[in-house]
Scaffold this active site. Structure first.
Site, PDB file in Angstrom:
ATOM      1  N   HIS A 158      15.249  68.416   0.684  1.00 38.19           N
ATOM      2  CA  HIS A 158      14.509  68.552   2.038  1.00 38.19           C
ATOM      3  C   HIS A 158      13.004  69.168   1.455  1.00 38.19           C
ATOM      4  O   HIS A 158      11.951  68.410   1.900  1.00 38.19           O
ATOM      5  CB  HIS A 158      15.097  69.652   3.007  1.00 38.19           C
ATOM      6  CG  HIS A 158      14.435  69.639   4.234  1.00 38.19           C
ATOM      7  ND1 HIS A 158      14.668  68.988   5.330  1.00 38.19           N
ATOM      8  CD2 HIS A 158      13.268  70.215   4.587  1.00 38.19           C
ATOM      9  CE1 HIS A 158      13.749  69.077   6.336  1.00 38.19           C
ATOM     10  NE2 HIS A 158      13.021  70.024   5.726  1.00 38.19           N
ATOM     11  N   HIS A 174       7.241  69.435   1.278  1.00 35.09           N
ATOM     12  CA  HIS A 174       6.192  70.472   1.158  1.00 35.09           C
ATOM     13  C   HIS A 174       6.016  70.540  -0.275  1.00 35.09           C
ATOM     14  O   HIS A 174       5.313  71.703  -0.522  1.00 35.09           O
ATOM     15  CB  HIS A 174       6.740  71.727   1.918  1.00 35.09           C
ATOM     16  CG  HIS A 174       7.319  71.666   3.334  1.00 35.09           C
ATOM     17  ND1 HIS A 174       6.250  71.406   4.228  1.00 35.09           N
ATOM     18  CD2 HIS A 174       8.280  71.558   3.871  1.00 35.09           C
ATOM     19  CE1 HIS A 174       6.762  71.186   5.340  1.00 35.09           C
ATOM     20  NE2 HIS A 174       8.246  71.507   5.075  1.00 35.09           N
ATOM     21  N   LYS A 220       3.737  62.546   9.373  1.00 36.34           N
ATOM     22  CA  LYS A 220       3.992  63.861   9.408  1.00 36.34           C
ATOM     23  C   LYS A 220       2.668  64.483  10.213  1.00 36.34           C
ATOM     24  O   LYS A 220       1.565  64.659   9.559  1.00 36.34           O
ATOM     25  CB  LYS A 220       4.253  64.493   8.156  1.00 36.34           C
ATOM     26  CG  LYS A 220       4.356  65.957   8.212  1.00 36.34           C
ATOM     27  CD  LYS A 220       5.901  66.425   7.685  1.00 36.34           C
ATOM     28  CE  LYS A 220       5.921  67.829   7.808  1.00 36.34           C
ATOM     29  NZ  LYS A 220       7.632  68.149   7.483  1.00 36.34           N
TER      30      LYS A 220
END
Length: 284
Positions: A158, A174, A220
Site C-alpha cells: 500500500h 507514497h 490521486k
C-alpha cells in the site's frame, strides 16, 4: 491540530541527519515542479494537467542501484498485483527478496536508532532476528483490505507500491522511487503540485511534496511523499509511530528539518494499513 511531539521530532531529526543514503536534490536528482494542480477530481479525463513534463527531470540511477537498501527496495516493487480484491500470491523468491530488503535496512544506522528507541520503550525485542520478524509481520504479512475478502494487500504494498480500487481510485503510493520508476515507464502522469498554506509554491529542493497525479487510469487528487529519502528512513518513521500507538489512526505532528509535518499512520489489526506525511507548513 495536535501539539508538536518534541520527543519524536528529536528522534526523527537524528534519523534525518544520519540518513547517509538519502539522495540530495540538485545533485543526485532534479525535480521539475511546473504548475499548481487544479481542482481535485478522481476522473482522469476531467482533470486539468498543469504539468506537461514529468516531475522527475533526472535521477542518478547508478547511485540508486549502488545503494543496497534502494536496490533491494526496487526488486520488491514488481511483486504485487495492484488491484484490491485480487489475492496476492507470494512466491518463495519474493519472501527471500523481502528478507534481503529487511536485512539491508536493518544494517543501517537509521534503523539501528529506531530499534534502540523501540527497545527502550519495550516495544521491540533487543534481538535483531526478533525485530526483523516483527517488521516482517507489520509490513509484509498479507491481509484483506475489505472484511472477508481474500488477502490482497499488505502495508508495504500500500505505502510503497500503491494499489487501485475497481480501477477508479488510487490507494497509497507514497514512495518517491516507485513514483519515479512508474513515471519513467509512462505509467504515472504528474499533474502539478499542491501548494501549502503560506507558501505559494514548493522549492525544487523540498524533500517533502504534495502532488497530484494519475496512475493506471485514476487520479490521486492529493498525494504526499518524501522525496529523495532512503527507504530505511521511511520504514523507521512509520514503524516507530505504528508501535507507539494503539488507536486505528494516529496523527503525530513533528518538525523534521524545516518541515512541519503531520505523520499519519493507519493500522489494520497488527499491520500497517497506510502511512504518509502531510505537510503543514514550512518556515524556511
Amino acid at each position: 491540530r495536535k501539539a508538536l511531539n518534541h520527543e519524536l521530532s528529536k528522534l526523527f531529526n537524528e534519523m534525518w541527519d544520519m540518513d547517509v543514503n538519502r539522495l540530495m536534490p540538485g545533485k543526485d536528482y532534479t525535480i521539475d515542479l511546473q504548475g499548481k494542480a487544479g481542482a481535485t477530481q478522481q476522473d482522469d479525463s476531467a482533470v486539468q494537467d498543469r504539468a506537461a513534463r514529468p516531475l522527475f527531470h533526472n535521477v542518478n540511477e547508478e547511485r540508486l542501484k549502488s545503494i543496497k537498501t534502494f536496490a533491494t527496495l526496487i526488486s520488491l516493487l514488481d511483486n504485487y498485483e495492484t488491484s484490491t480484491g485480487v489475492a496476492e500470491v507470494v512466491t518463495p523468491e519474493e519472501i527471500a527478496e523481502n528478507n534481503c530488503f529487511l536485512d539491508a535496512i536493518l544494517a543501517t544506522e537509521v534503523m539501528k536508532l529506531a530499534h534502540e528507541y523501540l527497545c527502550k520503550k519495550n516495544l521491540a525485542k533487543p534481538n535483531l532476528a526478533d525485530f526483523k520478524y516483527q517488521l516482517y509481520d507489520i509490513w509484509f504479512q498479507l491481509y484483506a483490505r475489505k472484511e472477508g475478502d481474500r488477502p490482497d494487500s499488505c502495508g508495504f504494498e500500500h505505502v510503497f507500491v500503491g494499489e487501485t480500487r475497481r480501477g477508479k481510485q488510487i490507494l497509497g503510493l507514497h514512495n518517491w522511487v516507485q513514483f519515479y520508476l512508474q513515471e519513467k515507464h509512462n505509467q504515472i502522469d504528474y499533474k502539478g503540485y499542491v501548494a501549502r498554506k503560506n507558501k505559494t509554491r514548493p522549492d525544487k529542493d523540498d524533500q517533502v511534496l504534495s502532488i497530484q497525479f494519475s496512475w493506471k487510469g485514476s487520479v490521486k487528487p492529493v498525494g504526499s511523499t518524501f522525496i529523495g529519502v532512503s527507504p530505511e528512513f521511511e520504514f523507521a518513521l512509520y514503524t516507530v509511530i505504528f508501535l507507539l500507538a494503539e488507536e486505528r489512526v494516529t496523527r503525530e505532528t513533528v518538525k523534521i528539518e524545516e518541515y512541519e509535518l503531520q505523520m499519519v499512520v493507519w493500522r489494520h489489526g497488527h499491520h500497517i494499513g497506510t502511512a504518509y506525511p502531510v505537510l503543514l507548513s514550512t518556515n524556511s
